[in-house]
Structures are given as C-alpha cells and as structure tokens.
Design an enzyme around this catalytic site. Structure first.
Site, PDB file in Angstrom:
ATOM      1  N   ARG A   1     -11.228  65.934  46.548  1.00 36.32           N
ATOM      2  CA  ARG A   1     -12.191  65.024  47.160  1.00 36.32           C
ATOM      3  C   ARG A   1     -11.977  63.587  46.663  1.00 36.32           C
ATOM      4  NH1 ARG A   1     -18.325  67.037  48.004  1.00 36.32           N
ATOM      5  NH2 ARG A   1     -18.838  66.097  46.008  1.00 36.32           N
TER       6      ARG A   1
ATOM      7  N   ARG B   1     -14.625  60.766  42.220  1.00 36.92           N
ATOM      8  CA  ARG B   1     -15.895  60.618  41.517  1.00 36.92           C
ATOM      9  C   ARG B   1     -15.774  61.317  40.174  1.00 36.92           C
ATOM     10  NH1 ARG B   1     -20.584  62.608  45.606  1.00 36.92           N
ATOM     11  NH2 ARG B   1     -20.856  64.094  43.949  1.00 36.92           N
TER      12      ARG B   1
HETATM   13  P1  AMP Z   1     -25.051  65.938  44.431  1.00 33.15           P
HETATM   14  O1  AMP Z   1     -24.536  64.709  45.108  1.00 33.15           O
HETATM   15  O2  AMP Z   1     -26.266  66.525  45.106  1.00 33.15           O
HETATM   16  O3  AMP Z   1     -23.983  66.973  44.189  1.00 33.15           O
HETATM   17  O4  AMP Z   1     -25.575  65.472  42.969  1.00 33.15           O
HETATM   18  C1  AMP Z   1     -24.714  64.866  42.045  1.00 33.15           C
HETATM   19  C2  AMP Z   1     -25.320  64.905  40.652  1.00 33.15           C
HETATM   20  O5  AMP Z   1     -26.585  64.234  40.653  1.00 33.15           O
HETATM   21  C3  AMP Z   1     -25.645  66.295  40.112  1.00 33.15           C
HETATM   22  O6  AMP Z   1     -24.545  66.923  39.506  1.00 33.15           O
HETATM   23  C4  AMP Z   1     -26.747  65.988  39.095  1.00 33.15           C
HETATM   24  O7  AMP Z   1     -26.204  65.449  37.903  1.00 33.15           O
HETATM   25  C5  AMP Z   1     -27.510  64.880  39.795  1.00 33.15           C
HETATM   26  N1  AMP Z   1     -28.597  65.435  40.640  1.00 33.15           N
HETATM   27  C6  AMP Z   1     -28.730  65.310  41.991  1.00 33.15           C
HETATM   28  N2  AMP Z   1     -29.825  65.942  42.427  1.00 33.15           N
HETATM   29  C7  AMP Z   1     -30.420  66.465  41.325  1.00 33.15           C
HETATM   30  C8  AMP Z   1     -31.573  67.262  41.110  1.00 33.15           C
HETATM   31  N3  AMP Z   1     -32.354  67.654  42.129  1.00 33.15           N
HETATM   32  N4  AMP Z   1     -31.854  67.623  39.833  1.00 33.15           N
HETATM   33  C9  AMP Z   1     -31.103  67.251  38.796  1.00 33.15           C
HETATM   34  N5  AMP Z   1     -29.980  66.530  38.920  1.00 33.15           N
HETATM   35  C10 AMP Z   1     -29.630  66.133  40.180  1.00 33.15           C
END
Ligand code: AMP
Length: 219
Positions: free
Chosen positions: A127, A160
């Site tokens: 990615r 990322r």
């Molecule tokens: P995502 O883009 O949804 O994969 O989120 C990327 C990162 O953001 C995750 O690995 C967490 O570190 C943080 N994150 C996003 N949403 C949450 C959540 N609901 N609770 C805790 N950490 C979150």
C-alpha cells in the site's frame, strides 16, 4: 441508512466505506482519517495519538470516544452516516451506544469484513499513499501510472508508517484481541452482517449490498 463498517486493517473497509457512502448518500466518518489529520495539523490530539498510531497500537478509548461523541452531539451531525474504524473495542461500542441513545439515533447494520491474516499482510505491504492529497495506491492492485508518483499531483508516494510489516502484525494482534467481544455485542443486537472480504472491490461491494438487503428482508 446508518452503518458501522468493521474489519481488520487492510481489509478494504475504507474503499467499501467510500462506495457505500456514494451509493446511499451517507457521510463517511473515519476515526483513522480524523486522527491522521490531527497529526498533520500538529494539534494536541495529534500529539497524543501519534506514538500509538506509529506503533500500530490503538489510541486510548477516551480520546477516540470524545472525538466521536463531539461529532455526533453537534447540531450539524449527519442524518445518514457510515462509521469506519469506530468502535474498535467493547468500551467504545458501549460508550457510543449511550451517545446514540441520548440522541435517539439507531444503527441500521454493522458490516464486518472478513479477510484472513496472510492476505492482509500481502495487501498492506504494497500500500502507498500520496502525502499531499492522501490518494491511495497499491504496487500490485492499483499502481500509479508512473511508479512511486501520485497520478493527481505528481508528489512522491510514501508508505504510511502504520502499513510497515512489523506494524501491520501489531495491528492484527490488536484487532484480534478486541474484535470477538465487539462482534458479539452487535450480534446480540441482531445488527451484525458478516461479509466475505476476499475478491475484487466490486465483488465485495456486491456482497455488502446483498447483506444489507438480506438484513432488511429479515426485519
Ligand atoms: P484506520 O485508518 O482505521 O486503520 O486507523 C489507523 C490507526 O488509527 C489505528 O491503527 C489506530 O492506531 C488509530 N485508530 C483509528 N480508529 C481508532 C479507534 N476507534 N480506536 C483506537 N484507535 C483508533
């Protein structure tokens, strides 16, 4: 339509979220996007979240719960929405439930994308993202026209930090540690729709639509 979409990191939930939002006119609310934007803006929230995210750990529940509650308590909260990446723990689901009840809002369905871990690792290591306009690419599945360069703004693409293999494995461990009780929470409310996340984007989208339709027929 008011949906929650869940799935392991790299399951394609962000892509499906966008397609579903376009189809049903929902506002896309992604806690991952909100946190990444906070980091880019060097806001206090971003400073608190950065280390957790770079290490592939979940950001503490109270931080994320506050972000979402604030968004939903605003007068301009969307009538139709899709939550992507929230809730991720049982505590988040319970807190969100209280917020929804207070606002007399109900959830239509919770879509849970299912993708095996080895496929996740294969997908995520390829990615790439444009640091300027945030467009997403994949070295195999969605390569840019010129390798390593954004099609839209010609910026050099990056990986990322939370897509690096070691971090992906951490994120998967996190995901498995919290997902079962979360699925059970929504299964008990008869909201859970499990969707096979393997296949092309359009195939998975068709499965999402079919599972939403099946849920409607049951009601
Ligand atoms: P995502 O883009 O949804 O994969 O989120 C990327 C990162 O953001 C995750 O690995 C967490 O570190 C943080 N994150 C996003 N949403 C949450 C959540 N609901 N609770 C805790 N950490 C979150």
């Amino acid at each position: 339509m008011r949906l929650i979409i869940m799935g392991p990191p790299g399951s394609g939930k962000g892509t499906q979220a966008k397609l579903l939002c376009d189809r049903f006119g929902m506002t896309h609310i992604s806690t991952g996007d909100i946190l990444r934007e906070a980091i880019r803006n060097h806001s206090p929230l971003g400073r608190q979240a950065q280390q957790f995210m770079d290490d592939g750990q979940l950001v503490p529940d109270n931080l994320v719960n506050d972000i979402v509650a604030e968004r939903f308590r605003r007068a301009d909260r969307p009538a139709k929405f899709l939550l992507d990446g929230y809730p991720r723990t049982l505590n988040q689901a319970e807190v969100f439930d209280v917020v929804l009840r207070e606002l007399h809002v109900t959830i239509t369905a919770v879509l849970a994308l299912e993708v095996p871990d080895d496929e996740i690792v294969r997908r995520m290591s390829g990615r790439r993202i444009c640091p300027k306009d945030q467009s997403l690419y994949h070295v195999t599945f969605k390569p840019p026209k010129q390798p390593g360069i954004c099609d839209i703004c010609q910026t050099r693409l990056i990986q990322r930090p939370d897509d690096k293999e070691e971090t992906v494995l951490n994120r998967l461990k996190q995901f498995h540690a919290t997902v079962d009780e979360l699925l059970e929470f929504y299964r008990r409310q008869n909201l859970l729709r499990e969707v096979n996340g393997l296949g092309s984007i359009q195939e998975v989208f068709a499965s999402c639509l079919a599972s939403l339709q099946a849920g409607k027929d049951q009601c």
